[in-house]
Design a protein around this motif. Sequence first.
Motif, mmCIF file in Angstrom:
data_model
loop_
_atom_site.group_PDB
_atom_site.id
_atom_site.type_symbol
_atom_site.label_atom_id
_atom_site.label_comp_id
_atom_site.label_asym_id
_atom_site.label_seq_id
_atom_site.Cartn_x
_atom_site.Cartn_y
_atom_site.Cartn_z
ATOM 1 N N VAL A 235 0.829 -1.199 0.000
ATOM 2 C CA VAL A 235 0.000 0.000 0.000
ATOM 3 C C VAL A 235 0.867 1.254 0.000
ATOM 4 N N SER A 236 0.519 2.229 -0.829
ATOM 5 C CA SER A 236 1.198 3.530 -0.796
ATOM 6 C C SER A 236 0.851 4.251 0.501
ATOM 7 N N PRO A 237 1.760 5.111 1.004
ATOM 8 C CA PRO A 237 1.593 5.666 2.355
ATOM 9 C C PRO A 237 0.385 6.575 2.538
ATOM 10 N N GLY A 238 -0.108 7.215 1.480
ATOM 11 C CA GLY A 238 -1.217 8.141 1.659
ATOM 12 C C GLY A 238 -2.575 7.482 1.807
ATOM 13 N N ILE A 239 -2.639 6.151 1.700
ATOM 14 C CA ILE A 239 -3.924 5.442 1.728
ATOM 15 C C ILE A 239 -4.196 4.937 3.135
ATOM 16 N N PRO A 240 -5.315 5.366 3.787
ATOM 17 C CA PRO A 240 -5.567 4.967 5.181
ATOM 18 C C PRO A 240 -5.907 3.487 5.309
ATOM 19 N N HIS A 241 -5.309 2.860 6.318
ATOM 20 C CA HIS A 241 -5.550 1.433 6.532
ATOM 21 C C HIS A 241 -6.372 1.160 7.798
ATOM 22 N N LEU A 242 -6.578 2.188 8.634
ATOM 23 C CA LEU A 242 -7.354 1.993 9.864
ATOM 24 C C LEU A 242 -8.228 3.206 10.170
ATOM 25 N N TYR A 243 -7.621 4.383 10.370
ATOM 26 C CA TYR A 243 -8.358 5.605 10.671
ATOM 27 C C TYR A 243 -8.173 6.624 9.554
ATOM 28 N N PRO A 244 -9.122 7.531 9.322
ATOM 29 C CA PRO A 244 -10.434 7.599 9.978
ATOM 30 C C PRO A 244 -11.351 6.440 9.599
ATOM 31 N N ARG A 245 -11.027 5.775 8.451
ATOM 32 C CA ARG A 245 -11.690 4.508 8.103
ATOM 33 C C ARG A 245 -10.803 3.804 7.089
ATOM 34 N N PRO A 246 -10.766 2.481 7.113
ATOM 35 C CA PRO A 246 -9.887 1.770 6.187
ATOM 36 C C PRO A 246 -10.356 1.924 4.740
ATOM 37 N N ASN A 247 -9.408 2.013 3.837
ATOM 38 C CA ASN A 247 -9.720 1.951 2.418
ATOM 39 C C ASN A 247 -10.383 0.610 2.115
ATOM 40 N N GLN A 248 -11.340 0.613 1.200
ATOM 41 C CA GLN A 248 -12.110 -0.618 0.941
ATOM 42 C C GLN A 248 -11.233 -1.751 0.424
ATOM 43 N N VAL A 249 -10.197 -1.435 -0.336
ATOM 44 C CA VAL A 249 -9.313 -2.478 -0.856
ATOM 45 C C VAL A 249 -8.517 -3.108 0.278
ATOM 46 N N ILE A 250 -8.049 -2.287 1.205
ATOM 47 C CA ILE A 250 -7.289 -2.817 2.344
ATOM 48 C C ILE A 250 -8.192 -3.675 3.221
ATOM 49 N N SER A 251 -9.418 -3.227 3.440
ATOM 50 C CA SER A 251 -10.372 -4.027 4.215
ATOM 51 C C SER A 251 -10.605 -5.380 3.558
ATOM 52 N N ALA A 252 -10.746 -5.367 2.229
ATOM 53 C CA ALA A 252 -10.983 -6.620 1.511
ATOM 54 C C ALA A 252 -9.785 -7.557 1.641
ATOM 55 N N ALA A 253 -8.573 -7.014 1.573
ATOM 56 C CA ALA A 253 -7.374 -7.838 1.720
ATOM 57 C C ALA A 253 -7.311 -8.465 3.105
ATOM 58 N N MET A 254 -7.604 -7.676 4.126
ATOM 59 C CA MET A 254 -7.564 -8.204 5.486
ATOM 60 C C MET A 254 -8.625 -9.281 5.696
ATOM 61 N N GLU A 255 -9.812 -9.051 5.142
ATOM 62 C CA GLU A 255 -10.881 -10.051 5.248
ATOM 63 C C GLU A 255 -10.492 -11.345 4.536
ATOM 64 N N ALA A 256 -9.693 -11.219 3.475
ATOM 65 C CA ALA A 256 -9.262 -12.398 2.716
ATOM 66 C C ALA A 256 -8.023 -13.059 3.320
ATOM 67 N N GLY A 257 -7.495 -12.493 4.409
ATOM 68 C CA GLY A 257 -6.327 -13.064 5.046
ATOM 69 C C GLY A 257 -5.027 -12.781 4.307
ATOM 70 N N VAL A 258 -4.997 -11.687 3.547
ATOM 71 C CA VAL A 258 -3.805 -11.318 2.780
ATOM 72 C C VAL A 258 -2.988 -10.315 3.590
ATOM 73 N N PRO A 259 -1.707 -10.570 3.859
ATOM 74 C CA PRO A 259 -0.884 -9.622 4.616
ATOM 75 C C PRO A 259 -0.776 -8.276 3.893
ATOM 76 N N VAL A 260 -0.877 -7.193 4.665
ATOM 77 C CA VAL A 260 -0.774 -5.829 4.122
ATOM 78 C C VAL A 260 0.539 -5.222 4.600
ATOM 79 N N ASP A 261 1.275 -4.617 3.692
ATOM 80 C CA ASP A 261 2.579 -4.036 4.008
ATOM 81 C C ASP A 261 2.760 -2.777 3.165
ATOM 82 N N ASN A 262 3.912 -2.113 3.317
ATOM 83 C CA ASN A 262 4.252 -0.988 2.449
ATOM 84 C C ASN A 262 5.684 -1.134 1.963
ATOM 85 N N ASP A 263 6.153 -0.153 1.193
ATOM 86 C CA ASP A 263 7.488 -0.287 0.604
ATOM 87 C C ASP A 263 8.593 -0.245 1.651
#
Length: 465
Positions: free
Chosen positions: A72-100
């Motif tokens: 994930v690029s740094p400007g995309i929120p992963h928790l607050y004020p609300r997670p980006n929908q793509v990040i939420s979908a990855a977490m729901e699918a059990g896919v690890p989320v990281d950055n560069d």
Amino acid sequence: MIPVQGFDGQKVAVLGLGRSGLATAAALRAGGAEPLCWDDSPEGRARAEEAGYSCRDLTRHGAFEEVAALIVSPGIPHLYPRPNQVISAAMEAGVPVDNDIGLFFASWATDDFMRYDQAPRTICVTGSNGKSTTTALIHHILEEAGRPTQMAGNIGRGVLDLEPAENGEVVVLELSSYQTDLARALTPDIAVFTNLSPDHLDRHAGMGGYFAAKRRLFAEGGPDRAVIGVDEPEGVYLANQIMMGRNDDRLIRVSSARKLGDWGWSVYARKGFLSEWRKGKQVASIDLRDVTGLPGAHNHQNACAAYAAVRALGIAPRVIEQAFHSFAGLPHRSQTIAEKRGVRWVNDSKATNTDSAAKALEAFPNIRWIAGGLGKEGGVASLSEHLGAVKKAYFIGHSARDFALELAVEHEICETMEAAVAACARDAEEGDTVLLAPAAASFDQYPNFEKRGDHFAQLVDALPG
């Protein structure tokens, strides 16, 4: 580039296709992975496709099947004020989320390191204010000392766009809270915490979350040496969490407000002099008053932090002092751009809020102050206690009249930069400093603070010498 390790033959999704996103895709491919790119903007997707990368709509159902990780690029929120929908979908699918940043630390060390006489090192700088100047100053000192070095992160290049390490090389990274908050690997050799003031609070759900994001560089990373600014309570707390006792020299305390000589290892600045103390004895001192690239107490704090970081690498004080004097400063940050007819012209267009403008106003004598732009919530009344050196203010932009109403200072409503520079040139006397420190955003008249500062510099350059 740094080829990403650990994903050979696997599909890795990349969300956000700006500078760091495209560099990440290239580094993944270089490491044998198949990057699947996505950006909300058609322009971003077009850039990726032109560069030869496959795009996959990560918003659709089942997009994360057979995907090993989401980067994930740094400007995309992963928790607050609300997670980006793509990040939420990855977490729901059990896919690890990281950055560069996480990928960099997982991939930086290679088998080549075993053949080097001197292992490559990383220095990471975080904090609220002064990160960029401190990072650039460390990099400059290392260059002047003849050490191979690269600089990246929140300044300059993306981290995965760096070249593989040479023998004895030092990589210097500026890291924002957005970057430290999500990175799954954080293993700096030396970590620097400059200071803390309110910023990005919606992204971190308040000051506690903001500080926690910065703290991860030290708590998760376990650096060999930690350089901590202790002029705020959070820095004092962080230093206490790291140390094993008063004489623990894995910790270097830094201050621009008070003497720290009673600790194991400390660097502080008082009345324009930097002092290094170890085990109760002063071991070095540098006069910062004539270092033109580092004016004011806030830059003296940056100087102390950079000094401490390179001293931890064994760089000699006299080499550091010489490098201080050849450091030109960063554009738009208390940058002296000209001295004409005895008048100093300073570009601090990056001073977009009252906190940074206050530091600039405390750094110079006999100020003719250019301020204004698109005012921010809360106004500028808090600057009233920092106007002691201001001879006259010249207000520009959308907030010009609001500034005039809030601040009891001799002033002129100029509206435009052209009019303000002309008025300052008319009024300024030998020994004055004309300071652009807007205390406001630029978006009423300029696309960004850089364009505003560049325009100021162009107007000054056109004045007679």
